[in-house]
Design a protein around this motif. Structure first.
Motif, PDB file in Angstrom:
ATOM      1  N   ALA A 629      16.405  -4.291   3.473  1.00 36.31           N
ATOM      2  CA  ALA A 629      16.207  -3.837   2.101  1.00 36.31           C
ATOM      3  C   ALA A 629      16.557  -4.935   1.108  1.00 36.31           C
ATOM      4  N   CYS A 631      16.466  -8.295   1.504  1.00 35.06           N
ATOM      5  CA  CYS A 631      15.713  -9.563   1.536  1.00 35.06           C
ATOM      6  C   CYS A 631      14.654  -9.579   0.448  1.00 35.06           C
ATOM      7  N   PRO A 632      14.837 -10.441  -0.554  1.00 29.04           N
ATOM      8  CA  PRO A 632      13.890 -10.434  -1.662  1.00 29.04           C
ATOM      9  C   PRO A 632      12.520 -10.966  -1.250  1.00 29.04           C
ATOM     10  N   ALA A 633      12.490 -11.771  -0.205  1.00 28.63           N
ATOM     11  CA  ALA A 633      11.214 -12.337   0.219  1.00 28.63           C
ATOM     12  C   ALA A 633      10.480 -11.393   1.163  1.00 28.63           C
ATOM     13  N   GLY A 634      11.159 -10.342   1.587  1.00 30.50           N
ATOM     14  CA  GLY A 634      10.519  -9.383   2.482  1.00 30.50           C
ATOM     15  C   GLY A 634      10.218  -9.949   3.853  1.00 30.50           C
ATOM     16  N   ASN A 643       7.643  -1.811   8.066  1.00 33.16           N
ATOM     17  CA  ASN A 643       6.892  -1.203   6.956  1.00 33.16           C
ATOM     18  C   ASN A 643       5.718  -0.374   7.440  1.00 33.16           C
ATOM     19  N   TYR A 647       5.277   3.380   6.440  1.00 32.88           N
ATOM     20  CA  TYR A 647       4.149   3.802   5.606  1.00 32.88           C
ATOM     21  C   TYR A 647       3.251   4.786   6.344  1.00 32.88           C
ATOM     22  N   VAL A 662      -5.096   8.152 -10.572  1.00 33.21           N
ATOM     23  CA  VAL A 662      -4.145   7.315 -11.287  1.00 33.21           C
ATOM     24  C   VAL A 662      -4.770   6.708 -12.531  1.00 33.21           C
ATOM     25  N   ALA A 663      -5.997   6.249 -12.377  1.00 32.88           N
ATOM     26  CA  ALA A 663      -6.515   5.360 -13.408  1.00 32.88           C
ATOM     27  C   ALA A 663      -7.769   5.900 -14.072  1.00 32.88           C
ATOM     28  N   SER A 664      -7.778   7.202 -14.282  1.00 34.79           N
ATOM     29  CA  SER A 664      -8.980   7.736 -14.911  1.00 34.79           C
ATOM     30  C   SER A 664      -9.028   7.255 -16.360  1.00 34.79           C
ATOM     31  N   GLY A 665     -10.242   7.222 -16.900  1.00 36.58           N
ATOM     32  CA  GLY A 665     -10.472   6.707 -18.234  1.00 36.58           C
ATOM     33  C   GLY A 665      -9.629   7.410 -19.251  1.00 36.58           C
TER      34      GLY A 665
END
Lengths: 665, 334
Positions: A629, A631-634, A643, A647, A662-665
């Protein structure tokens, strides 16, 4: 190649099937979940027939992954992994999803519970297809064991291991081993002399060739893991050179400074500023209490140095930190007494002749401040009547809800000693008489015949407000006799408060150092309350005695021995299996930022200065995921929890979710 | 695909450079490859480059699909027109590169996802100190406006800025705000030589800025975060260890640690390493790991005092690409 997943939904009798339509789940998974080749439900998957079914299906149907929807992995993960292994499938290709504790036992709606199980099965299948075969690893077990606490539990554990031929380091924070048991005069229900049975064990520990004893020592830090712990121990400065000191005691005799002894004598007597807690102390080396020593507080005196024939007194001594390596740790850190001042209505410390149970232990101890004479605070008057109040701080919603377990018996013991040594009448004010262990009920019956009085009821208060001549100068105990259903009062010369057994004040802190947890009250949490009472959730750390919960001497001894047996088993085997669920660092991607190195609770990440990369020491890694968790570089991956696996598990859970707009107009 | 690219390079391939919601810095950076732009000109016909050369949308529309060899597309997708162009360039290009931070991660325009169209329009057309006297009737842009001469069209302005790959399929990513000229040249050479990594890759290295940073590093324990104007850090030690919230440890390398080199903390423009789904979450959990306190109240104080704008700090470049993508619209309405 697509994986062939076998799904097995367990009824667990009616434990799961009573709340979940397990047959429907199995049918649904077989028809609808991707990669599922076989889906079945069965009465008890953990039975040998259930396991056999998995093994047969792996062999006959060529299953490559197994999902079992049953109970907690704590209980049966090993069982099903073993079944896979028996059939030649890598055990880490098996996923146990918990639909009992997480669903059936907590759900109230059968339809909703069934839907939830579908989601969990779908998640497990999605995850298991991405699981990778892992190989178990073995590390050597260091045969040395650290025992923390020199009370009876710790002594027993130490001796069991030392006698078996294994090296033990025992640390104790007081100047002598012995613990609370050394303070008692008699032990219930047999009434044998506490010191007589304890001191042989103490001297055995002190002289044992396999025991390294450090008193006046405390645990500083633990690193590493099962088989290979590194432990830092603070040896507090005794101001006396243990090599030179012969334990002759002349320094104690000549020391001009008297100090109230609140530890061993429970405030009932004095000791010197240079002291051993009691004459039979092990080791016999005294320590200087620098807070009270005249030399340390006023800069002059040095009587002890002058009289010491071997020049062992060393005022310049400093605390020393030593580091040792051990394979296992047994925590036997014991308990502390409830602070009776917290219940002001019992007037402890306000009214002279109100005593705590530990004070009374010292009062009737033949080696105590009154040489065992039961007298009041004036030091000479024998009491004519004594009240013993039970459950002071125990079984009390305001303080501790639990039963301290030993106080009823200790009260009976006090009653016996009073009747034996004085002409006093003695009353026990109890809520319930708890006498469940061997010979305890008989002891109670004995005290009934010996003439101890028993009043069932909780005492409301103790005061000195006399209403008549009979009560004049006495302690008045105000109580409800629940058998008569009446409020009553009775005058006494002396009151003994049976204070509760509480966890040590620093139990949580010490637990954190060792990586084990405490209950809300502060008792160390065992791995399983019934089936694994001396192990903890941290491999290689065991608990024994009252640090795990209130206990009498026999139970503490049994736990000390049990913990030692567990440790001896590991040492005899020589190696310990460590889960291959560990972290690994992709060295190409590691930028050497040094975030992870200090984060690791097991000191399992080393830094390669030359290459400027960090590296996981697999044998020490416990797979906790902290570095993954952080490790900033993953570039740190946790095996079995990468992962992709996580996932896909989430995607599996959300099998019936609509994609968000999510991204409707 | 790589062979096709190489062959077309010999026969002078077609290159398009397009921009959407971006600042134009990417174009400047392309021109910053200096005289090598002539080599690019020798290798490619530049068929579309609104900032630097002529080229009409209708010409592109008339090309057969896949006629363009490489399209370098910078900018995020905020309007219907940008969305149309993204789809068009995708259809017409063999290789579509999300060029720079905006196209890859949303970048600064992506921070607009903390608000919505209404709030943005309110700011621009109503509350802005320069607009009030000009727009007394509170007029807003309309997608269609009927006039006697006919209907006028404006692109629809969306609530949410999307990255290029949230709109169309993307072949490669080039990180940076903007991508450094030498990295652009390296990418062009790789394209010309047909030495491209697998589809979906970010063209660059897979390690973080710390790898290229020369500062000395010790144990990281932070009691206080400083903002850049509050302290002048020394030039030897790790900036993070000096209390500046340097994103270098989570940010893909390749820039040569430009900002830390000039005593300024990395702000994360190269985005995360491969395999990291959410740059901000990754950086936050790393920061959580180095705060030197076990007292919840003290920790709250360290965060509140030192990081007053967490979204702008941790998601400065990557909000649109983060797992959450945007602030909840209902929350904005309330």
């Amino acid at each position: 190649m697509a994986e062939k997943v076998g799904v097995y939904v367990c009824h667990c009798g009616s434990n799961i099937a009573g709340m979940v339509d397990v047959e429907a789940v199995a049918k649904w998974a077989g028809a609808n979940v991707k990669n599922v080749a076989i889906s079945k439900d069965y009465k008890f998957m953990c039975s040998s027939l259930g396991q056999q079914m998995i093994e047969d299906d792996i062999k006959k149907e060529g299953l490559t992954r197994i999902v079992v929807a049953a109970c907690s992995p704590h209980l049966h993960e090993k069982t099903f992994r073993r079944a896979c292994q028996n059939a030649g499938l890598n055990p880490y290709l098996c996923q146990l999803t918990n639909v009992r504790e997480h669903v059936s036992w907590v759900a109230k709606d059968k339809a909703a519970a069934t839907e939830k199980v579908k989601s969990l099965v779908s998640a497990a299948v999605a995850r298991v297809t991405h699981q990778e075969p892992l190989e178990k690893m073995f590390v050597k077990v260091n045969p040395r064991t650290l025992v923390i606490g020199g009370g009876i539990a710790g002594l027993q554990a130490t001796l069991e291991l030392a006698d078996a031929g294994y090296p033990v380091t025992l640390i104790e924070r007081e100047p002598s081993i012995g613990g609370h048991m050394a303070q008692f005069d008699k032990t219930f229900p047999t009434l044998d002399c506490s010191a007589c049975i304890l001191t042989p064990k103490m001297s055995e520990v002190g002289q044992h060739e396999n025991v390294t004893l450090h008193t006046y020592a405390e645990l500083e830090e633990v690193s590493g893991s099962v088989g290979n712990f590194k432990v830092k121990i603070r040896l507090k400065a005794k101001m006396v050179d243990a090599e030179k000191c012969t334990g002759c005691g002349i320094c104690i005799e000549k020391c001009p400074k008297k100090v109230l002894d609140t530890v061993f004598e429970a405030g009932m007597g004095n000791r010197k500023a240079i002291y051993t807690p009691f004459p039979q102390a092990v080791p016999r080396i005294p320590v200087i209490d620098t807070e009270n020593c005249t030399y340390f507080t006023q800069g002059k005196c040095k009587v002890c140095a002058k009289v010491c024939p071997t020049e062992a007194v060393d005022y310049e001594q400093k605390d020393e930190i030593i580091e040792i390596e051990v394979g296992n740790i047994i925590m036997a850190t014991g308990w502390k007494l409830f602070d009776c001042e917290r219940i002001p209505q019992y007037q402890y410390k306000r009214l002279d002749n109100v005593y705590t149970n530990m004070e009374f232990e010292r009062l009737c101890n033949a080696a105590g401040p009154t040489n065992g004479k039961i007298v009041m605070r004036d030091g000479k008057t024998e009491p004519k009547s004594i009240a013993i109040i039970h459950c002071v701080g125990s079984r009390d919603a305001n303080f501790n809800p639990y039963c301290s377990g030993v106080c009823c018996m200790a009260a009976l013991k006090f009653g016996h000693l009073v009747l034996e040594k004085t002409n006093a009448e003695v009353y026990s004010f109890y809520i319930d008489m708890r006498a469940p262990m061997k010979d305890y009920e008989e002891f109670y019956q004995r005290l009934l015949t010996e003439g101890m009085h028993f009043v069932r009821g909780k005492v409301a208060e103790v005061n000195n407000a006399a209403r008549n001549e009979r009560e004049g100068g006495k302690l008045i105990v105000q109580y409800e006799d629940t058998l008569l259903g009446k409020q009553k009062r009775m005058p006494f010369d002396m009151v003994i408060l049976m204070g509760a057994i509480e966890p040590q004040a620093d139990a949580k802190e010490l637990g954190l150092k060792c990586g084990i947890s405490c209950s809300m009250a502060g008792w160390y949490t065992e791995r399983h309350p019934k089936l694994d009472p001396v192990a903890t959730m941290t491999d290689g750390i065991f608990v024994a005695g009252a640090c795990q919960g209130p206990k009498d001497i026999p139970a503490s001894v049994a736990q000390g021995a049990a913990a030692a047996a567990r440790v001896a088993g590991m040492i005899t085997k020589g190696t310990v299996m460590i889960e291959p669920i560990v972290a690994s660092i992709d060295e190409e991607g590691c930028s050497g930022c040094k975030i992870c190195n200090t984060m690791c609770p097991y000191n399992a990440i080393e830094f390669d200065e030359e290459k400027s990369v960090s590296r996981v020491i697999t044998a020490l890694c416990k797979g906790c995921g902290t570095c993954v968790a952080a490790c900033p570089a993953g570039v740190i991956t946790g095996a079995h929890f990468n992962n992709r696996q996580i996932y896909s598990e989430i995607e599996g859970i959300l099998w019936d979710a609509q994609p968000a707009e999510v991204a409707s107009g | 695909m790589s062979e096709a690219t190489a062959t077309s390079a010999k026969t002078k391939g077609k290159l398009a450079i397009y921009w959407a919601a971006s600042c134009g810095g990417c174009e400047i950076s392309i021109l910053a490859i200096d005289e090598k732009i002539l080599d690019v000109g020798n290798a490619f016909d530049i068929v579309m480059f609104p900032c630097g050369a002529d080229g009409k949308v209708r010409d592109v529309e008339q090309m057969p699909d896949g006629a363009i060899d490489v399209c370098l597309f910078n900018g995020g997708i905020r309007t219907s027109e940008q969305e149309y162009m993204a789809q068009l360039m995708r259809r017409k290009s063999k290789v579509l590169v999300a060029f720079g931070s905006c196209a890859s991660e949303g970048c600064i325009p992506g921070l607009g996802n903390m608000s919505d169209r209404k709030q943005i329009f309110d700011t621009v057309y109503k509350e802005g100190s320069s607009t009030y006297p000009v727009n007394p009737k509170d007029e807003r842009p309309q997608a269609e406006t009927k006039m006697p001469e006919g209907t006028l069209h404006l692109p629809i302005f969306y609530d949410t800025l999307k990255t290029l790959d949230q709109t169309v399929d993307v072949d490669y990513y080039l990180p940076g705000c903007p991508p450094e000229a030498e990295n652009i040249w390296k990418a062009i050479v790789a394209i010309l030589e047909g030495k491209l990594p697998p589809k979906g890759s970010t063209i660059g290295v897979n390690t973080t800025v710390c790898d290229e940073c020369k500062r000395t590093r010790h144990e990281k324990k932070i009691k206080k975060f400083h903002r850049t104007w509050q302290i002048i850090p020394n030039e030897e030690e790790c900036l993070l260890e000096q209390g500046l919230l340097c994103c270098g440890l989570a940010t893909r390398a390749g820039c040569g640690s430009l900002c830390p080199q000039v005593n300024s903390p990395c702000i994360g423009c190269h985005g995360p390493n491969d395999g990291v789904e959410d740059f901000g979450a990754r950086l936050m959990s790393a920061m959580a790991s180095v705060i030197d306190s076990n007292d919840p109240e003290e920790i709250d104080g360290i965060i509140k005092d030192g990081i007053p704008d967490p979204v702008g700090t941790f998601y400065r470049f990557s909000l649109a690409k983060s797992l959450l993508r945007r602030k909840n619209k209902a929350a904005i309405a309330n």
